[in-house]
Design a protein around this motif. Sequence first.
Motif, PDB file in Angstrom:
ATOM      1  N   SER A  24       0.838  -1.188   0.000  1.00  0.00           N
ATOM      2  CA  SER A  24       0.000   0.000   0.000  1.00  0.00           C
ATOM      3  C   SER A  24       0.877   1.242   0.000  1.00  0.00           C
ATOM      4  CB  SER A  24      -0.921   0.020   1.227  1.00  0.00           C
ATOM      5  OG  SER A  24      -0.175   0.289   2.396  1.00  0.00           O
ATOM      6  N   GLY A  25       0.325   2.341  -0.450  1.00  0.00           N
ATOM      7  CA  GLY A  25       1.046   3.604  -0.403  1.00  0.00           C
ATOM      8  C   GLY A  25       1.378   3.986   1.030  1.00  0.00           C
ATOM      9  N   ARG A  26       0.483   3.663   1.954  1.00  0.00           N
ATOM     10  CA  ARG A  26       0.709   3.970   3.369  1.00  0.00           C
ATOM     11  C   ARG A  26       1.916   3.206   3.905  1.00  0.00           C
ATOM     12  NH1 ARG A  26       1.618   6.890   7.106  1.00  0.00           N
ATOM     13  NH2 ARG A  26       0.807   6.483   9.164  1.00  0.00           N
ATOM     14  N   THR A  27       2.100   1.972   3.475  1.00  0.00           N
ATOM     15  CA  THR A  27       3.266   1.196   3.909  1.00  0.00           C
ATOM     16  C   THR A  27       4.551   1.853   3.424  1.00  0.00           C
ATOM     17  OG1 THR A  27       2.015  -0.863   3.985  1.00  0.00           O
ATOM     18  CG2 THR A  27       4.405  -1.069   3.777  1.00  0.00           C
ATOM     19  N   LEU A  28       4.560   2.342   2.188  1.00  0.00           N
ATOM     20  CA  LEU A  28       5.746   3.045   1.690  1.00  0.00           C
ATOM     21  C   LEU A  28       5.994   4.328   2.481  1.00  0.00           C
ATOM     22  CD1 LEU A  28       5.686   2.648  -2.181  1.00  0.00           C
ATOM     23  CD2 LEU A  28       7.310   1.698  -0.563  1.00  0.00           C
ATOM     24  N   GLU A  29       4.928   5.023   2.877  1.00  0.00           N
ATOM     25  CA  GLU A  29       5.085   6.223   3.705  1.00  0.00           C
ATOM     26  C   GLU A  29       5.740   5.857   5.040  1.00  0.00           C
ATOM     27  OE1 GLU A  29       1.177   7.889   4.055  1.00  0.00           O
ATOM     28  OE2 GLU A  29       1.095   8.407   1.936  1.00  0.00           O
ATOM     29  N   LYS A  30       5.324   4.756   5.627  1.00  0.00           N
ATOM     30  CA  LYS A  30       5.940   4.299   6.880  1.00  0.00           C
ATOM     31  C   LYS A  30       7.410   3.948   6.669  1.00  0.00           C
ATOM     32  CE  LYS A  30       1.785   2.486   9.049  1.00  0.00           C
ATOM     33  NZ  LYS A  30       1.124   1.275   9.567  1.00  0.00           N
ATOM     34  N   HIS A  31       7.712   3.270   5.575  1.00  0.00           N
ATOM     35  CA  HIS A  31       9.107   2.938   5.268  1.00  0.00           C
ATOM     36  C   HIS A  31       9.950   4.213   5.153  1.00  0.00           C
ATOM     37  CE1 HIS A  31       9.464  -1.390   4.862  1.00  0.00           C
ATOM     38  NE2 HIS A  31       8.369  -1.439   4.147  1.00  0.00           N
ATOM     39  N   ARG A  32       9.407   5.257   4.537  1.00  0.00           N
ATOM     40  CA  ARG A  32      10.147   6.525   4.434  1.00  0.00           C
ATOM     41  C   ARG A  32      10.394   7.111   5.814  1.00  0.00           C
ATOM     42  NH1 ARG A  32       6.632   7.870   0.132  1.00  0.00           N
ATOM     43  NH2 ARG A  32       5.566   9.412   1.403  1.00  0.00           N
ATOM     44  N   THR A  33       9.383   7.057   6.671  1.00  0.00           N
ATOM     45  CA  THR A  33       9.505   7.609   8.018  1.00  0.00           C
ATOM     46  C   THR A  33      10.594   6.906   8.810  1.00  0.00           C
ATOM     47  OG1 THR A  33       7.176   8.214   8.050  1.00  0.00           O
ATOM     48  CG2 THR A  33       8.260   8.021  10.181  1.00  0.00           C
ATOM     49  N   TYR A  34      10.659   5.585   8.716  1.00  0.00           N
ATOM     50  CA  TYR A  34      11.601   4.799   9.507  1.00  0.00           C
ATOM     51  C   TYR A  34      12.943   4.575   8.805  1.00  0.00           C
ATOM     52  CZ  TYR A  34       7.395   3.909  12.189  1.00  0.00           C
ATOM     53  OH  TYR A  34       6.260   4.065  12.922  1.00  0.00           O
ATOM     54  N   GLY A  35      13.043   4.970   7.548  1.00  0.00           N
ATOM     55  CA  GLY A  35      14.299   4.800   6.825  1.00  0.00           C
ATOM     56  C   GLY A  35      14.572   3.378   6.396  1.00  0.00           C
ATOM     57  N   THR A  36      13.520   2.568   6.274  1.00  0.00           N
ATOM     58  CA  THR A  36      13.691   1.160   5.923  1.00  0.00           C
ATOM     59  C   THR A  36      13.285   0.853   4.483  1.00  0.00           C
ATOM     60  OG1 THR A  36      11.473   0.675   6.759  1.00  0.00           O
ATOM     61  CG2 THR A  36      13.320   0.381   8.288  1.00  0.00           C
ATOM     62  N   GLY A  37      12.837   1.840   3.755  1.00  0.00           N
ATOM     63  CA  GLY A  37      12.285   1.593   2.429  1.00  0.00           C
ATOM     64  C   GLY A  37      13.245   1.877   1.297  1.00  0.00           C
ATOM     65  N   PRO A  38      12.693   1.845   0.095  1.00  0.00           N
ATOM     66  CA  PRO A  38      13.512   2.113  -1.085  1.00  0.00           C
ATOM     67  C   PRO A  38      13.941   3.578  -1.146  1.00  0.00           C
ATOM     68  CG  PRO A  38      11.205   1.821  -1.697  1.00  0.00           C
ATOM     69  CD  PRO A  38      11.309   1.530  -0.244  1.00  0.00           C
ATOM     70  N   THR A  39      14.987   3.833  -1.893  1.00  0.00           N
ATOM     71  CA  THR A  39      15.461   5.189  -2.122  1.00  0.00           C
ATOM     72  C   THR A  39      14.384   5.959  -2.875  1.00  0.00           C
ATOM     73  OG1 THR A  39      17.704   4.342  -2.294  1.00  0.00           O
ATOM     74  CG2 THR A  39      17.318   6.538  -3.168  1.00  0.00           C
ATOM     75  N   TYR A  40      14.191   7.211  -2.486  1.00  0.00           N
ATOM     76  CA  TYR A  40      13.199   8.046  -3.159  1.00  0.00           C
ATOM     77  C   TYR A  40      13.784   9.428  -3.390  1.00  0.00           C
ATOM     78  CZ  TYR A  40      12.356  10.095   1.456  1.00  0.00           C
ATOM     79  OH  TYR A  40      12.507  10.726   2.664  1.00  0.00           O
ATOM     80  N   ARG A  41      13.067  10.201  -4.172  1.00  0.00           N
ATOM     81  CA  ARG A  41      13.478  11.574  -4.454  1.00  0.00           C
ATOM     82  C   ARG A  41      12.331  12.505  -4.093  1.00  0.00           C
ATOM     83  NH1 ARG A  41      15.816   7.991  -7.372  1.00  0.00           N
ATOM     84  NH2 ARG A  41      17.763   8.289  -8.482  1.00  0.00           N
ATOM     85  N   LYS A  42      12.679  13.707  -3.648  1.00  0.00           N
ATOM     86  CA  LYS A  42      11.673  14.735  -3.411  1.00  0.00           C
ATOM     87  C   LYS A  42      11.893  15.819  -4.449  1.00  0.00           C
ATOM     88  CE  LYS A  42       9.393  15.756   0.101  1.00  0.00           C
ATOM     89  NZ  LYS A  42       8.792  16.043   1.389  1.00  0.00           N
ATOM     90  N   ILE A  43      10.890  16.047  -5.237  1.00  0.00           N
ATOM     91  CA  ILE A  43      10.928  17.085  -6.260  1.00  0.00           C
ATOM     92  C   ILE A  43       9.840  18.080  -5.871  1.00  0.00           C
ATOM     93  CG2 ILE A  43      10.662  17.602  -8.709  1.00  0.00           C
ATOM     94  CD1 ILE A  43      11.561  14.676  -9.241  1.00  0.00           C
ATOM     95  N   GLY A  44      10.279  19.219  -5.356  1.00  0.00           N
ATOM     96  CA  GLY A  44       9.316  20.132  -4.755  1.00  0.00           C
ATOM     97  C   GLY A  44       8.749  19.435  -3.534  1.00  0.00           C
ATOM     98  N   GLY A  45       7.457  19.315  -3.441  1.00  0.00           N
ATOM     99  CA  GLY A  45       6.836  18.583  -2.344  1.00  0.00           C
ATOM    100  C   GLY A  45       6.431  17.179  -2.738  1.00  0.00           C
ATOM    101  N   LEU A  46       6.794  16.758  -3.931  1.00  0.00           N
ATOM    102  CA  LEU A  46       6.367  15.473  -4.473  1.00  0.00           C
ATOM    103  C   LEU A  46       7.420  14.391  -4.226  1.00  0.00           C
ATOM    104  CD1 LEU A  46       4.139  14.159  -6.272  1.00  0.00           C
ATOM    105  CD2 LEU A  46       5.576  14.739  -8.209  1.00  0.00           C
ATOM    106  N   VAL A  47       6.992  13.266  -3.696  1.00  0.00           N
ATOM    107  CA  VAL A  47       7.873  12.116  -3.484  1.00  0.00           C
ATOM    108  C   VAL A  47       7.727  11.191  -4.687  1.00  0.00           C
ATOM    109  CG1 VAL A  47       8.307  10.067  -2.062  1.00  0.00           C
ATOM    110  CG2 VAL A  47       7.707  12.241  -0.981  1.00  0.00           C
ATOM    111  N   VAL A  48       8.866  10.838  -5.290  1.00  0.00           N
ATOM    112  CA  VAL A  48       8.849   9.938  -6.442  1.00  0.00           C
ATOM    113  C   VAL A  48       9.924   8.868  -6.291  1.00  0.00           C
ATOM    114  CG1 VAL A  48       7.873  11.608  -8.073  1.00  0.00           C
ATOM    115  CG2 VAL A  48      10.347  11.461  -7.799  1.00  0.00           C
ATOM    116  N   TYR A  49       9.696   7.755  -6.935  1.00  0.00           N
ATOM    117  CA  TYR A  49      10.611   6.616  -6.936  1.00  0.00           C
ATOM    118  C   TYR A  49      10.936   6.269  -8.376  1.00  0.00           C
ATOM    119  CZ  TYR A  49       8.703   5.771  -2.231  1.00  0.00           C
ATOM    120  OH  TYR A  49       8.305   5.893  -0.928  1.00  0.00           O
TER     121      TYR A  49
END
Length: 90
Positions: A24-49
Amino acid sequence: MQDASAMPARFLRTPEAGRFLGLSGRTLEKHRTYGTGPTYRKIGGLVVYTVADLQAWADRGLRSSTSQVSSQRVLPARRVQPGPSMTPPP
């Protein structure tokens, strides 16, 4: 047909990335919070993978049997507790 390496990286937003991984998208949000997920980029306020980053993260969990031991693993989407090797020296 163009060579795939010549193509620019395709960026997926959180819901698309979740569908790609079967999460779920929520699970990926949790992974970002805890630093356990995939590498992502922030472009402006947008999170992309990128698809490559999602695939690389998923491949960390690749195993050929249940008894196989590996130094790489995909952690659960929760706070990582420091283990004995992660504690600072006295």
